[in-house]
Write a protein that holds these residues in place. Structure first.
Motif, PDB file in Angstrom:
ATOM      1  N   ASN A  53       0.812   7.333   5.180  1.00 21.52           N
ATOM      2  CA  ASN A  53       0.979   7.570   6.612  1.00 21.52           C
ATOM      3  C   ASN A  53       2.300   8.281   6.887  1.00 21.52           C
ATOM      4  OD1 ASN A  53      -1.445   6.179   7.128  1.00 21.52           O
ATOM      5  ND2 ASN A  53      -0.367   4.210   7.168  1.00 21.52           N
ATOM      6  N   ASN A  54       2.312   9.055   7.950  1.00 26.71           N
ATOM      7  CA  ASN A  54       3.539   9.714   8.417  1.00 26.71           C
ATOM      8  C   ASN A  54       4.168  10.589   7.341  1.00 26.71           C
ATOM      9  OD1 ASN A  54       3.295   8.337  10.905  1.00 26.71           O
ATOM     10  ND2 ASN A  54       4.335   6.537  10.039  1.00 26.71           N
ATOM     11  N   GLN A  55       3.370  11.505   6.817  1.00 28.88           N
ATOM     12  CA  GLN A  55       3.847  12.475   5.809  1.00 28.88           C
ATOM     13  C   GLN A  55       4.489  11.765   4.612  1.00 28.88           C
ATOM     14  OE1 GLN A  55       4.486  13.288   9.326  1.00 28.88           O
ATOM     15  NE2 GLN A  55       2.488  14.251   8.999  1.00 28.88           N
ATOM     16  N   GLN A  56       3.822  10.762   4.097  1.00 27.53           N
ATOM     17  CA  GLN A  56       4.302  10.013   2.940  1.00 27.53           C
ATOM     18  C   GLN A  56       3.328  10.177   1.784  1.00 27.53           C
ATOM     19  OE1 GLN A  56       4.168   5.778   3.341  1.00 27.53           O
ATOM     20  NE2 GLN A  56       5.697   5.401   1.770  1.00 27.53           N
ATOM     21  N   LEU A  57       3.865  10.273   0.565  1.00 25.81           N
ATOM     22  CA  LEU A  57       3.050  10.321  -0.647  1.00 25.81           C
ATOM     23  C   LEU A  57       3.275   9.037  -1.436  1.00 25.81           C
ATOM     24  CD1 LEU A  57       3.480  14.002  -1.920  1.00 25.81           C
ATOM     25  CD2 LEU A  57       1.634  13.041  -0.543  1.00 25.81           C
ATOM     26  N   ILE A  58       2.206   8.536  -2.019  1.00 28.42           N
ATOM     27  CA  ILE A  58       2.272   7.319  -2.831  1.00 28.42           C
ATOM     28  C   ILE A  58       1.785   7.674  -4.240  1.00 28.42           C
ATOM     29  CG2 ILE A  58       1.479   4.944  -3.083  1.00 28.42           C
ATOM     30  CD1 ILE A  58       0.964   4.904  -0.071  1.00 28.42           C
ATOM     31  N   ALA A  59       2.612   7.399  -5.233  1.00 23.49           N
ATOM     32  CA  ALA A  59       2.297   7.745  -6.620  1.00 23.49           C
ATOM     33  C   ALA A  59       1.986   6.483  -7.423  1.00 23.49           C
ATOM     34  CB  ALA A  59       3.446   8.507  -7.262  1.00 23.49           C
TER      35      ALA A  59
END
Length: 266
Positions: free
Chosen positions: A120-126
């Motif tokens: 969410n909100n221009q976030q990346l999860i790796a």
């Protein structure tokens, strides 16, 4: 009047209109030229590409769509991989940063599998799974450190050394050690002596082996056979299991005496 004309000998049949005396005038018709269908389609395609490029460029330069954070599901990662994750912060989400980051991570030999997801909100999860590191090898002459991963020697960055040194066996030597020799040493550390026969004519060069789970440093100051190295490791396991010499199994450094064929305190 026509009848009277015939009476005076005038034959109107001789004046019939034919092609010799009468020529039909045809008004010129103007035909409007039509553009070929293929030309119209190509023009529309080019215009569409230009329009999409302008829209994409506009969106890619708007700070609102920049990646604000890259988080990892893994609790602990090597510093070089953390730096790779942080490298896309501030990059626009329309620049295919997600796919490029996922490709870079999966091409890293230290990683067995990686997946990057949008948050969410221009976030990346790796989601990053590290490959199993069997042993570390440091060349004292070149000061380079490598890791044995899946049977292959992979160079490590210096910033990652402290991360892997915590729980990984480390071999230090001033002489080069090949992939085959490292694989045999790893098998011997696992109490697998089935590969000793492959190196009957070769010897273990002078080196140090640090075993983190027992906190032992085995120093081999003279070249010995791989069979004797296997015997040294068996002595370490024996002392550790019996807990007869606590100082050896916990803190002190141990040397293998080639002549006495035993372990001695350094």
């Amino acid at each position: 009047m026509v009848d009277s004309a015939y009476t005076v000998g005038i034959d109107y049949d001789s004046y019939r209109r034919d092609s010799q005396y009468y020529q039909i005038s045809v008004a010129p018709v103007s035909h409007k030229a039509k553009l070929p269908f293929m030309y119209v389609m190509i023009s529309l395609l080019v215009a569409t590409i230009i329009l999409c490029s302008l829209v994409y460029f506009s969106l890619a330069t708007i700070p609102y769509f920049d990646i604000k954070e890259v988080s990892s599901l893994s609790t602990s990662l090597p510093p070089s991989i953390v730096k790779e994750l942080q490298s896309v912060q501030g990059v626009s989400t329309f620049s295919f940063a997600k796919k490029r980051l996922e490709k870079v991570l999966n091409n890293n030999p230290l990683i067995s599998h990686a997946q990057v997801m949008k948050g969410n909100n221009q976030q990346l999860i790796a989601s990053v799974s590290l490959a199993g590191t069997e042993v570390l090898w440091e060349n004292l002459n070149t000061q380079e450190v490598s890791a044995l991963i899946d049977g292959n020697i992979i160079p490590l960055q210096k910033e990652d050394l402290s991360f892997y040194s915590k729980d990984t066996v480390k071999i230090t030597s001033s002489l080069p050690i090949g992939k085959k020799q490292l694989n045999v040493i790893v098998r011997l550390l696992g109490n697998d002596s089935s590969t000793i026969q492959q190196l009957e004519s070769e010897q273990v060069p002078p080196l140090e082996i640090y075993i983190p789970h027992t906190r032992n440093t085995i120093r081999i100051r003279e070249s010995i056979s791989y069979a004797r190295l296997h015997y040294v490791l068996q002595l370490i396991r024996l002392e550790s299991s019996k807990s007869q010499i606590t100082s050896i199994t916990l803190y002190n450094q141990v040397c293998y005496d080639v002549y006495q064929n035993t372990l001695i305190m350094d």
